[in-house]
Design a protein around this motif. Sequence first.
Motif, PDB file in Angstrom:
ATOM      1  N   TYR A 164     107.601  78.697  27.983  1.00 26.90           N
ATOM      2  CA  TYR A 164     107.083  78.847  29.341  1.00 26.90           C
ATOM      3  C   TYR A 164     106.552  77.509  29.842  1.00 26.90           C
ATOM      4  CZ  TYR A 164     104.283  80.462  33.285  1.00 26.90           C
ATOM      5  OH  TYR A 164     103.750  80.631  34.539  1.00 26.90           O
ATOM      6  N   SER A 165     106.863  77.177  31.105  1.00 25.91           N
ATOM      7  CA  SER A 165     106.473  75.881  31.668  1.00 25.91           C
ATOM      8  C   SER A 165     105.422  76.080  32.756  1.00 25.91           C
ATOM      9  CB  SER A 165     107.695  75.164  32.248  1.00 25.91           C
ATOM     10  OG  SER A 165     107.320  73.940  32.842  1.00 25.91           O
ATOM     11  N   PRO A 166     104.131  75.902  32.445  1.00 22.49           N
ATOM     12  CA  PRO A 166     103.082  76.087  33.451  1.00 22.49           C
ATOM     13  C   PRO A 166     102.999  74.946  34.458  1.00 22.49           C
ATOM     14  CG  PRO A 166     102.120  75.336  31.397  1.00 22.49           C
ATOM     15  CD  PRO A 166     103.590  75.551  31.119  1.00 22.49           C
ATOM     16  N   THR A 167     103.733  73.862  34.224  1.00 17.08           N
ATOM     17  CA  THR A 167     103.662  72.700  35.117  1.00 17.08           C
ATOM     18  C   THR A 167     104.805  72.656  36.127  1.00 17.08           C
ATOM     19  OG1 THR A 167     104.897  71.339  33.517  1.00 17.08           O
ATOM     20  CG2 THR A 167     102.498  71.350  33.345  1.00 17.08           C
ATOM     21  N   MET A 168     105.625  73.698  36.163  1.00 15.89           N
ATOM     22  CA  MET A 168     106.781  73.716  37.057  1.00 15.89           C
ATOM     23  C   MET A 168     106.440  74.467  38.345  1.00 15.89           C
ATOM     24  SD  MET A 168     109.992  72.539  36.909  1.00 15.89           S
ATOM     25  CE  MET A 168     110.675  72.643  35.255  1.00 15.89           C
ATOM     26  N   LYS A 195      97.469  63.977  43.969  1.00 14.60           N
ATOM     27  CA  LYS A 195      98.891  63.872  43.651  1.00 14.60           C
ATOM     28  C   LYS A 195      99.146  63.106  42.358  1.00 14.60           C
ATOM     29  CE  LYS A 195      99.985  59.664  46.247  1.00 14.60           C
ATOM     30  NZ  LYS A 195     100.876  59.068  47.259  1.00 14.60           N
ATOM     31  N   ASN A 196      98.141  62.340  41.899  1.00 13.37           N
ATOM     32  CA  ASN A 196      98.280  61.604  40.641  1.00 13.37           C
ATOM     33  C   ASN A 196      97.694  62.376  39.463  1.00 13.37           C
ATOM     34  OD1 ASN A 196      99.498  59.327  41.886  1.00 13.37           O
ATOM     35  ND2 ASN A 196      97.480  58.663  42.587  1.00 13.37           N
ATOM     36  N   LYS A 197      97.419  63.653  39.685  1.00 16.36           N
ATOM     37  CA  LYS A 197      96.922  64.569  38.653  1.00 16.36           C
ATOM     38  C   LYS A 197      95.495  64.254  38.215  1.00 16.36           C
ATOM     39  CE  LYS A 197     101.657  64.754  36.907  1.00 16.36           C
ATOM     40  NZ  LYS A 197     102.526  64.530  35.757  1.00 16.36           N
ATOM     41  N   LYS A 202     104.366  67.727  35.088  1.00 16.90           N
ATOM     42  CA  LYS A 202     104.034  67.095  33.809  1.00 16.90           C
ATOM     43  C   LYS A 202     104.598  65.685  33.728  1.00 16.90           C
ATOM     44  CE  LYS A 202     106.261  68.542  30.245  1.00 16.90           C
ATOM     45  NZ  LYS A 202     106.736  69.399  29.134  1.00 16.90           N
ATOM     46  N   ASP A 203     105.854  65.517  34.121  1.00 15.92           N
ATOM     47  CA  ASP A 203     106.469  64.194  34.088  1.00 15.92           C
ATOM     48  C   ASP A 203     106.970  63.747  35.463  1.00 15.92           C
ATOM     49  OD1 ASP A 203     108.563  65.953  34.340  1.00 15.92           O
ATOM     50  OD2 ASP A 203     109.437  65.532  32.382  1.00 15.92           O
ATOM     51  N   ASP A 204     106.552  64.480  36.514  1.00 12.84           N
ATOM     52  CA  ASP A 204     106.896  64.139  37.903  1.00 12.84           C
ATOM     53  C   ASP A 204     108.411  64.024  38.097  1.00 12.84           C
ATOM     54  OD1 ASP A 204     106.109  63.739  40.535  1.00 12.84           O
ATOM     55  OD2 ASP A 204     106.158  61.566  40.345  1.00 12.84           O
TER      56      ASP A 204
END
Length: 340
Positions: free
Chosen positions: A34-38, A275-277, A89-91
Amino acid sequence: MKERIKHSGSTAREEMIIDGQNLLKEELEHDSSYSPTMYFWNPVLGCDDRPAKVRIYKRKYSSLNGNYQNFLTTYDNPIKIGEYLHDTKDDTYWLIYNSFNVNDVHYEGKMIQCNYLLKWQLANGEIIERYSNIVSASKYDVGETGNSTLVLSSNNYTILIGYCEEGFELEGKRVFIDMKPTKPTKVFKITRSDDVLYNSGNMGSLLSFIADKTEFNPNDDNQELRICDYNKNTTPLPPTPPEPDETTDLRCVISGNTNLKNGYKRPYIVKFTDKNKNDISWRDVDFKWNIVGDLGLVVNSYENKIDLLVDNEDLIGSSFLLQIIIIGKVLAEFEITIIE
């Protein structure tokens, strides 16, 4: 018995399908894939839209589309061809290449990585930009014909973007395809479009183009804006963007269990980032919680948290949206299902 049939299906097949849907909803976020960063990416507004809620697997590379990966999501969260996803996660940005409804239980398909931000100008002067997947098209013709001249060239590309009305104006245009951050010079002409080949009806579609190398024109091609044949008479140069601040590119994520068990209280938390986390304190954000649908929930909000409780068996199986509202706009939302 009638209530059970209504919730579980009128046939053995329907009951198995509903069981499969509910099981996947319950276990989706617990799987290691599962990808919570998508997130869904809104290409018009240029911002994240909502959590994608997908499992990612089989990450590979192919000569056809470059990097790709497969996805799986629940039946109530259909992902259509041509939509964009953003992995914070990796933009990286991903274009949905195919998607299938698997027996009404879930959706699965393939997404390809976007490797270039394509820009062009409409006839009215508006500048459009779309993330695109660009690969070599040397095995295809360039879409041009002639009577007495034979042109041999392998310097052409296939371009894939999500379906949009603005994309139909791309055919015949010249565009920069150049990874240099400043003063690009590599210009390509869109010579052929394939808007039928990637049409999948109600499951979405892609726009495909062939681009052939052409010459850079320093008089008409705006390197600063990365727009070829720039029409400066209809569109003024955009103003210099202001220095970014925490609220300009504010993003937030609601976390918690997607299932609210009847009779039990569950907490939900919102976190804010730029936007830069970089984390932003909830104290610096004027936000409010909102629940779509009057379900008689017991609500207790404090700091950046909210506790929800429902005690009504008639609501089992229904769902609602928990939202974060800032200046009258929905910045994030989270779907919650009431279970037994």
